[in-house]
Design an enzyme around this catalytic site. Structure first.
Site, PDB file in Angstrom:
ATOM      1  N   LYS A 154      40.031   5.747  14.213  1.00  0.00           N
ATOM      2  CA  LYS A 154      38.826   6.348  13.650  1.00  0.00           C
ATOM      3  C   LYS A 154      39.080   7.811  13.308  1.00  0.00           C
ATOM      4  O   LYS A 154      39.928   8.443  13.926  1.00  0.00           O
ATOM      5  CB  LYS A 154      37.693   6.312  14.690  1.00  0.00           C
ATOM      6  N   ASP A 165      30.102   2.868  23.240  1.00  0.00           N
ATOM      7  CA  ASP A 165      30.430   1.547  22.712  1.00  0.00           C
ATOM      8  C   ASP A 165      30.308   0.451  23.786  1.00  0.00           C
ATOM      9  O   ASP A 165      30.677  -0.686  23.540  1.00  0.00           O
ATOM     10  CB  ASP A 165      31.840   1.574  22.101  1.00  0.00           C
ATOM     11  N   ASP A 171      39.947  -1.821  14.563  1.00  0.00           N
ATOM     12  CA  ASP A 171      38.673  -1.166  14.906  1.00  0.00           C
ATOM     13  C   ASP A 171      37.520  -2.180  14.969  1.00  0.00           C
ATOM     14  O   ASP A 171      36.446  -1.856  15.461  1.00  0.00           O
ATOM     15  CB  ASP A 171      38.378  -0.073  13.869  1.00  0.00           C
ATOM     16  N   GLU A 204      36.984  -4.469  17.000  1.00  0.00           N
ATOM     17  CA  GLU A 204      37.410  -5.016  18.304  1.00  0.00           C
ATOM     18  C   GLU A 204      36.275  -5.671  19.078  1.00  0.00           C
ATOM     19  O   GLU A 204      36.509  -6.571  19.880  1.00  0.00           O
ATOM     20  CB  GLU A 204      38.056  -3.910  19.143  1.00  0.00           C
ATOM     21  N   ARG A 207      33.861  -7.677  18.183  1.00  0.00           N
ATOM     22  CA  ARG A 207      33.688  -9.104  17.915  1.00  0.00           C
ATOM     23  C   ARG A 207      34.794  -9.934  18.567  1.00  0.00           C
ATOM     24  O   ARG A 207      34.600 -11.091  18.907  1.00  0.00           O
ATOM     25  CB  ARG A 207      33.600  -9.341  16.403  1.00  0.00           C
ATOM     26  N   LYS A 228      28.566  -6.106  24.767  1.00  0.00           N
ATOM     27  CA  LYS A 228      29.857  -5.492  24.414  1.00  0.00           C
ATOM     28  C   LYS A 228      30.127  -4.304  25.328  1.00  0.00           C
ATOM     29  O   LYS A 228      29.335  -3.359  25.392  1.00  0.00           O
ATOM     30  CB  LYS A 228      29.825  -5.047  22.945  1.00  0.00           C
ATOM     31  N   ASP A 259      36.129   3.521  22.196  1.00  0.00           N
ATOM     32  CA  ASP A 259      36.655   2.894  20.980  1.00  0.00           C
ATOM     33  C   ASP A 259      37.313   3.954  20.089  1.00  0.00           C
ATOM     34  O   ASP A 259      36.631   4.663  19.344  1.00  0.00           O
ATOM     35  CB  ASP A 259      35.504   2.192  20.232  1.00  0.00           C
TER      36      ASP A 259
HETATM   37  N1  BES Z   1      32.096   0.563  17.755  1.00  0.00           N
HETATM   38  C1  BES Z   1      32.190   0.423  16.361  1.00  0.00           C
HETATM   39  C2  BES Z   1      30.831   0.385  15.661  1.00  0.00           C
HETATM   40  C3  BES Z   1      30.025   1.645  15.730  1.00  0.00           C
HETATM   41  C4  BES Z   1      30.080   2.553  14.699  1.00  0.00           C
HETATM   42  C5  BES Z   1      29.188   1.875  16.767  1.00  0.00           C
HETATM   43  C6  BES Z   1      29.317   3.695  14.743  1.00  0.00           C
HETATM   44  C7  BES Z   1      28.419   3.011  16.815  1.00  0.00           C
HETATM   45  C8  BES Z   1      28.473   3.925  15.790  1.00  0.00           C
HETATM   46  C9  BES Z   1      32.919  -0.852  16.005  1.00  0.00           C
HETATM   47  O1  BES Z   1      33.877  -1.275  16.901  1.00  0.00           O
HETATM   48  C10 BES Z   1      33.612  -0.578  14.710  1.00  0.00           C
HETATM   49  O2  BES Z   1      34.461   0.274  14.704  1.00  0.00           O
HETATM   50  N2  BES Z   1      33.255  -1.289  13.649  1.00  0.00           N
HETATM   51  C11 BES Z   1      33.808  -1.057  12.372  1.00  0.00           C
HETATM   52  C12 BES Z   1      34.003  -2.403  11.705  1.00  0.00           C
HETATM   53  C13 BES Z   1      34.864  -2.340  10.470  1.00  0.00           C
HETATM   54  C14 BES Z   1      36.289  -2.030  10.846  1.00  0.00           C
HETATM   55  C15 BES Z   1      34.770  -3.674   9.775  1.00  0.00           C
HETATM   56  C16 BES Z   1      32.836  -0.189  11.570  1.00  0.00           C
HETATM   57  O3  BES Z   1      31.626  -0.344  11.728  1.00  0.00           O
HETATM   58  O4  BES Z   1      33.307   0.666  10.837  1.00  0.00           O
HETATM   59 ZN    ZN Z   2      33.526  -0.687  18.895  1.00  0.00          ZN
HETATM   60 ZN    ZN Z   3      35.761  -0.331  16.629  1.00  0.00          ZN
END
Ligand code: BES
Ligand code: ZN
Ligand code: ZN
Length: 508
Positions: A284, A295, A354, A356, A358, A272, A277
């Site tokens: 966020k 990220d 968010d 993104e 996947r 990824k 992000d």
């Molecule tokens: N990049 C984030 C995941 C992440 C969170 C990485 C904290 C490192 C530290 C990812 O893109 C994300 O935002 N995932 C969301 C998914 C949710 C919207 C289902 C998450 O983990 O909150």
């Molecule tokens: Zn992310």
């Molecule tokens: Zn994200």
């Protein structure tokens, strides 16, 4: 950092410091099959110094606890300027994990004091394994997240030479071990450099440039698809994420081909590469958002691993795939409720912008499959939920092939990268239901890391595939004795050792 392997006698070797490993609760280090040499193991001259150690142990100043240190100035009969004792912990628990960390801890302890050359005395009952680990640890310990610091004095303080002292004449296996350690250490440092870059300095175009440079330097082929090429192919999921940024997206492929392929296996490593992000419209919270420059740690791990693979030359074809975008919020940004068509033809309802990672991985996984992958491993900072489940110590692993995962877990364990399997029961798939498209990009509130993995699986099947969620492990908030704060370079070692496992399989 220059790496050397030298034969004993260690007492004659000139260096700023000669280090020996001393174990816990041993009055005097013994000579019986020591894992890493302690004062008495091989060099009689060093035994003379053990009175110093015995004194320190008696006063409790030095107990031999892991990474504990004691320094003797102007040691008699020893050419090195200092004799350093470093704690090895409990002898019976000592493994290559500790050897690696001791290499790192030594460098990090001595570097700020201005030491430039370090020698570490190691016995090698485990052949080249500890030599490799200690060298790798030293290379990792030398890394600092100081690219943008302007104080030249701080930068001057680095260790230039790390020498492993082995008893007897170092054979080819020991030298090869040291070389392997250097290669894998430097590969992780490349990964860490990339992850450490802030998002204004490293855009998707910058990541593509870095991949091309690495590939060019090492004689690998590198192909970069731009927005137009991806639109032609139909990568609607990746492009949907990218459309909110003025920095265009890319899909990078880095190809390693062995000179003689033993079989038809083709390993795909997918990472990824979200260079920043924000969360997109599902934005966020601002607190801690600066960390979202990491990220792209999965992407950087793939690039680092491909560098080491080019040098170590396993006997399997390996292609690294890096989808890279910036998840931003301009007037053209993707909205919640948008429906995109992936490269596979499946449609996805974007319920949360968010989620993104996947989306870009979905198209990259399909692309890897179309390009002949027989085994796929992806690494992604995919979900915050993985850190809730496993904390910062284990990578979360998911699979559609129990056999492939069991093989990988052994390799990751040997590499000292703790990895823990999570369930992929069919029931979890039920959380992924959309009324308007084939799939939503998020499940409900529960099992967030598992629903994310199930989403990816829709695009990886039927190829044996492992997904590694590294959101909890790719970044160290507080430095350790053996490693600085910041990017860890996680999964590079497992990736490289997995590719090398094919070589082992073929040569028996
Ligand atoms: N990049 C984030 C995941 C992440 C969170 C990485 C904290 C490192 C530290 C990812 O893109 C994300 O935002 N995932 C969301 C998914 C949710 C919207 C289902 C998450 O983990 O909150
Ligand atoms: Zn992310
Ligand atoms: Zn994200």
């Amino acid at each position: 950092m220059q790496i050397n392997v030298e034969s004993s006698p260690a007492e004659k070797y000139s260096a700023d410091a000669l280090a020996i490993v001393c174990f816990e609760s041993e009055e005097k280090p013994t000579a019986e099959a020591p894992a890493v040499s302690s004062a008495a193991s091989s060099d009689p001259e060093l035994v003379a110094q053990s009175g110093w150690l015995a004194d320190l142990r008696q006063t409790g100043e030095f107990t031999g606890k892991l990474y504990e240190t004691a320094v003797l100035h102007r040691p008699e009969g020893i050419s090195a300027k200092r004799l350093v004792a470093i704690g090895g912990g409990k002898r019976e628990k000592f493994s290559s994990v500790e050897a690696r960390r001791i290499g790192g801890a030594l460098v990090r302890f001595l570097k700020p004091k201005g030491f430039r050359s370090i020698a570490l005395l190691i016995d090698t009952p485990n052949g080249d394994e500890y030599v490799s680990a200690a060298v790798e640890g030293a290379v990792l310990g030398g890394w600092e997240p100081d690219t943008y610091k302007s104080d030249p004095k701080a930068k001057e303080k680095q260790v230039d030479a790390f020498t492993v002292m082995v008893p007897g004449i170092p054979d080819e296996a020991l030298k090869a071990g040291a070389e392997r350690g250097r290669i894998i250490g430097e590969a992780q440092n490349l990964t860490r450099d990339l992850v450490n870059e802030p998002a204004n300095k490293l855009t998707p175009a910058g990541l593509a440039e870095a991949a091309k440079k690495m590939a060019g330097d090492l004689g690998l082929e590198c192909e970069v698809l731009d927005q137009e090429a991806m639109a032609k192919l139909g990568m609607g999921a990746l492009l949907g994420v990218a459309q909110g940024s003025s920095n265009p997206p890319f899909l990078i492929s880095i190809k390693y081909r062995p000179s003689e392929t033993g079989g038809k296996d083709h390993l795909a490593l997918v990472g990824k590469g979200v260079t920043f992000d924000t969360g997109g419209i599902s934005i966020k919270p601002s607190e801690g958002m600066e960390k979202m420059k990491y990220d792209m740690a999965g992407a950087a791990a793939v690039i680092g691993a491909m560098r080491a693979i080019a040098q170590l030359k396993p006997s399997i074809s390996v292609t690294g795939y890096v989808p890279t975008v910036e998840n931003m919020v301009n007037g053209n940004a993707q909205r919640p409720g948008d429906i995109v068509t992936t490269l596979s033809g499946k449609t996805v309802e974007v319920l949360n912008t968010d989620a993104e990672g996947r989306l870009i991985l979905a198209d990259a996984l399909t692309y890897a499959n179309r390009n002949g992958a027989t085994h796929i491993v992806d690494a992604a900072t995919l979900t915050g939920a993985i850190a809730i489940a496993l904390g910062h110590y284990n990578v979360g692993a998911f699979t559609n092939s129990e056999e492939f995962l069991q093989r990988f877990l052994k390799i990751a364990k040997a590499a000292g990268e703790k990895t823990w399997p999570l369930p992929m029961d069919e029931e979890y798939k039920e959380y992924l239901k959309s009324a308007f498209a084939d799939l939503p990009n998020i499940g409900g509130r529960y099992g967030g890391s598992i629903t994310a993995a199930w989403f990816l699986r829709e695009f990886a099947d039927p190829t044996p595939w492992i997904h590694l969620d590294i959101a909890g492990t790719a970044w160290l908030d507080d430095g350790k004795a053996w490693m600085s704060k910041g990017p860890t370079g996680v999964t590079v070692r497992s990736f490289v050792n997995l590719a090398m496992d094919w070589t082992a399989l073929q040569t028996g």
